[in-house]
Write a protein that holds these residues in place. Structure first.
Motif, PDB file in Angstrom:
ATOM      1  N   ALA A  41       0.851  -1.198   0.000  1.00  0.00           N
ATOM      2  CA  ALA A  41       0.000   0.000   0.000  1.00  0.00           C
ATOM      3  C   ALA A  41       0.881   1.240   0.000  1.00  0.00           C
ATOM      4  N   ALA A  42       0.402   2.273  -0.678  1.00  0.00           N
ATOM      5  CA  ALA A  42       1.130   3.540  -0.719  1.00  0.00           C
ATOM      6  C   ALA A  42       0.128   4.683  -0.606  1.00  0.00           C
ATOM      7  N   VAL A  43       0.557   5.761   0.052  1.00  0.00           N
ATOM      8  CA  VAL A  43      -0.286   6.941   0.216  1.00  0.00           C
ATOM      9  C   VAL A  43       0.545   8.187  -0.052  1.00  0.00           C
ATOM     10  N   TYR A  44       0.050   9.038  -0.933  1.00  0.00           N
ATOM     11  CA  TYR A  44       0.608  10.379  -1.117  1.00  0.00           C
ATOM     12  C   TYR A  44      -0.402  11.353  -0.516  1.00  0.00           C
ATOM     13  N   ARG A  45       0.003  12.096   0.509  1.00  0.00           N
ATOM     14  CA  ARG A  45      -0.889  13.093   1.096  1.00  0.00           C
ATOM     15  C   ARG A  45      -0.716  14.422   0.371  1.00  0.00           C
ATOM     16  N   LEU A  46      -1.850  14.992  -0.043  1.00  0.00           N
ATOM     17  CA  LEU A  46      -1.857  16.246  -0.774  1.00  0.00           C
ATOM     18  C   LEU A  46      -2.654  17.292  -0.004  1.00  0.00           C
ATOM     19  N   ALA A 162       4.923   0.214 -13.402  1.00  0.00           N
ATOM     20  CA  ALA A 162       3.484  -0.052 -13.339  1.00  0.00           C
ATOM     21  C   ALA A 162       3.199  -1.200 -12.375  1.00  0.00           C
ATOM     22  N   HIS A 163       2.129  -1.058 -11.603  1.00  0.00           N
ATOM     23  CA  HIS A 163       1.689  -2.036 -10.605  1.00  0.00           C
ATOM     24  C   HIS A 163       2.637  -2.138  -9.416  1.00  0.00           C
ATOM     25  N   ASN A 164       3.497  -1.145  -9.256  1.00  0.00           N
ATOM     26  CA  ASN A 164       4.201  -0.954  -7.996  1.00  0.00           C
ATOM     27  C   ASN A 164       3.409   0.115  -7.251  1.00  0.00           C
ATOM     28  N   ALA A 165       2.919  -0.196  -6.035  1.00  0.00           N
ATOM     29  CA  ALA A 165       1.992   0.697  -5.339  1.00  0.00           C
ATOM     30  C   ALA A 165       2.564   2.102  -5.168  1.00  0.00           C
ATOM     31  N   LEU A 166       3.838   2.204  -4.818  1.00  0.00           N
ATOM     32  CA  LEU A 166       4.430   3.518  -4.579  1.00  0.00           C
ATOM     33  C   LEU A 166       4.508   4.329  -5.869  1.00  0.00           C
ATOM     34  N   ASP A 167       4.928   3.691  -6.955  1.00  0.00           N
ATOM     35  CA  ASP A 167       5.040   4.435  -8.212  1.00  0.00           C
ATOM     36  C   ASP A 167       3.668   4.754  -8.786  1.00  0.00           C
ATOM     37  N   ASP A 168       2.730   3.828  -8.673  1.00  0.00           N
ATOM     38  CA  ASP A 168       1.378   4.105  -9.162  1.00  0.00           C
ATOM     39  C   ASP A 168       0.747   5.259  -8.394  1.00  0.00           C
ATOM     40  N   ALA A 169       0.973   5.300  -7.068  1.00  0.00           N
ATOM     41  CA  ALA A 169       0.432   6.404  -6.272  1.00  0.00           C
ATOM     42  C   ALA A 169       1.096   7.729  -6.654  1.00  0.00           C
ATOM     43  N   ARG A 170       2.404   7.691  -6.906  1.00  0.00           N
ATOM     44  CA  ARG A 170       3.109   8.912  -7.334  1.00  0.00           C
ATOM     45  C   ARG A 170       2.555   9.420  -8.659  1.00  0.00           C
ATOM     46  N   VAL A 171       2.421   8.496  -9.617  1.00  0.00           N
ATOM     47  CA  VAL A 171       1.910   8.866 -10.929  1.00  0.00           C
ATOM     48  C   VAL A 171       0.520   9.474 -10.810  1.00  0.00           C
ATOM     49  N   LEU A 172      -0.318   8.844  -9.987  1.00  0.00           N
ATOM     50  CA  LEU A 172      -1.687   9.341  -9.838  1.00  0.00           C
ATOM     51  C   LEU A 172      -1.711  10.698  -9.153  1.00  0.00           C
TER      52      LEU A 172
END
Length: 325
Positions: A41-46, A162-172
C-alpha cells in the motif's frame, strides 16, 4: 494536451466547497475477489490544491499466497517478514484520516481497504472517495481509455514501475493535481462519493448468485442489462493460454465481481473485445472467480470447452490486447 502554467494556477479562484486535503492511494492485492488481501500500500498526502505533503509505502504480509506475482512482482519470500495489516492499520489510518481518498477505480481500492480494516476489527477512517476515472469523465479529457497510463500520458507524467503501489500512487498524485486545478478553473463539481465502513467481517465467501454483483457491505444489488454497440472486429476464435487476447474476441462474465462489473466490461469494450451476455460455442473466454459454480454460463463453458480465467488474470491480459487482423 494543454498543461496548466503558473499564471493560470495563480488566477484560479479556488472553490470553497472543495476538500481541504486528499490521500492518493494505491494498493496491490492477491486478487480481485472479496476474500483477497492487500500485499502493498502507498499513500501520497496532498493539500487542498493538490500539492504533495509527504508519501508513505509499506509491504503487507497477506497470510496467504501472494496471487498474481507477474503483476505486482511480490513473492512469498519478499512478503514473509512484512508486517500484517493490523500492524500497519493505525499508521495507514493516520494518513487517510480527515482526507478524501483518491484512487484510480477508487471503488476497488476502498473495498479492499475497508475489508482489511474490518478483519482487524477497526473502522477505516475514510468518509469520502474520489475516483480519477470519474473525474476524467467529468473533465471530458480526450483519453483513449481509462487506464492510469493513459491519464499519466495526457499530463506528461512518466510511469516507471506499473503495478508498484508507490510508483502508481506517485503517478496518480502527479496526474491528479492538474485535473483538480482544471476542475477548479472550470467550476466542475468533484465526483465525491460516500464511504460507509464495514463494521463486521466474516471470512465465509459470498455464494455467487446469477444476476447479482458483490458489494462491500456483503449484500447484493441487481444490475440491469446494458446494451452496447456492436464490436467492429471479427471474432478471431478462442483465447489460448500463453497468448494475448485479440480484438474481436467474445468475452463473457459470470458470478460476482470485485471490480465494478460495468467498469470491467467498459475496459473490455475499449480494448476492442466483444462483451457477450451468454456463452456459446463462439465464446472466446469466460471470466469468473468461481469456475466450479453451477451458473448457466460456467456449465455451458465446461460443455463447450471454453477457456476460463479469473478477474486478476483477465485484468492482466487487458494490458496488452493484440490488434485485429
Amino acid at each position: 494536451m494543454t498543461m496548466l502554467d503558473d499564471r493560470t494556477t495563480a488566477e484560479t479562484t479556488w472553490p470553497t466547497a472543495y476538500p481541504q486535503g486528499y490521500a492518493v492511494v494505491d494498493v496491490e492485492t492477491t486478487g480481485l475477489a472479496r476474500d483477497d488481501r492487500i500485499v502493498s500500500a502507498a499513500v501520497y498526502r496532498l493539500d487542498a490544491r493538490g500539492n504533495v505533503e509527504d508519501h508513505w509505502y509499506t509491504l503487507v504480509n497477506p497470510r496467504r499466497d501472494p496471487g498474481p506475482v507477474w503483476i505486482h512482482g511480490l513473492t512469498s519470500d519478499m512478503l514473509s517478514d512484512a508486517p500484517h495489516f493490523e500492524d500497519i492499520a493505525e499508521e495507514f489510518g493516520g494518513r487517510l484520516a480527515d482526507r478524501v481518498l483518491v484512487a484510480h477505480n477508487a471503488l476497488f481500492d476502498w473495498q479492499m481497504i475497508a475489508r482489511e480494516y474490518a478483519r482487524a476489527s477497526v473502522t477505516a477512517p475514510v468518509r469520502q472517495r474520489l475516483c480519477t476515472i470519474a473525474l476524467s469523465k467529468e473533465l471530458n479529457l480526450p483519453l483513449p481509455n481509462h487506464k492510469l497510463a493513459s491519464l499519466a500520458a495526457h499530463y506528461g507524467v512518466v510511469q516507471q514501475r506499473a503495478h508498484n503501489a508507490l510508483d502508481d500512487a506517485r503517478v496518480l498524485a502527479e496526474a491528479f493535481r492538474p485535473s483538480l486545478h482544471a476542475a477548479a478553473r472550470d467550476g466542475v463539481r468533484l465526483p465525491l462519493l460516500e464511504c460507509r465502513p464495514l463494521t463486521e467481517w466474516t471470512d465465509t465467501p459470498l455464494t455467487p448468485r446469477i444476476g447479482h454483483q458483490a458489494s462491500y457491505g456483503g449484500g447484493a444489488t441487481w444490475r440491469a442489462s446494458r446494451k452496447r454497440p456492436a464490436c467492429p472486429h471479427p471474432n478471431p476464435g478462442r483465447f489460448e493460454d500463453g497468448k494475448p487476447l485479440k480484438q474481436g474476441m467474445r468475452v463473457a462474465f459470470s458470478g460476482d465481481t470485485s471490480v465494478d462489473r460495468e467498469l470491467l466490461e467498459d475496459r473490455a469494450v475499449e480494448a476492442g473485445l466483444h462483451v457477450a451476455t451468454s456463452v456459446s460455442r463462439l465464446t472466446s473466454l469466460l471470466v469468473t472467480n468461481d469456475p466450479d459454480s453451477s451458473t448457466s454460463k460456467t456449465v455451458k463453458a465446461k460443455s463447450f470447452g471454453t477457456p476460463v480465467v479469473d478477474e486478476a488474470a483477465f485484468t492482466h491480459l487487458l494490458r496488452d490486447v493484440a490488434p485485429a487482423d
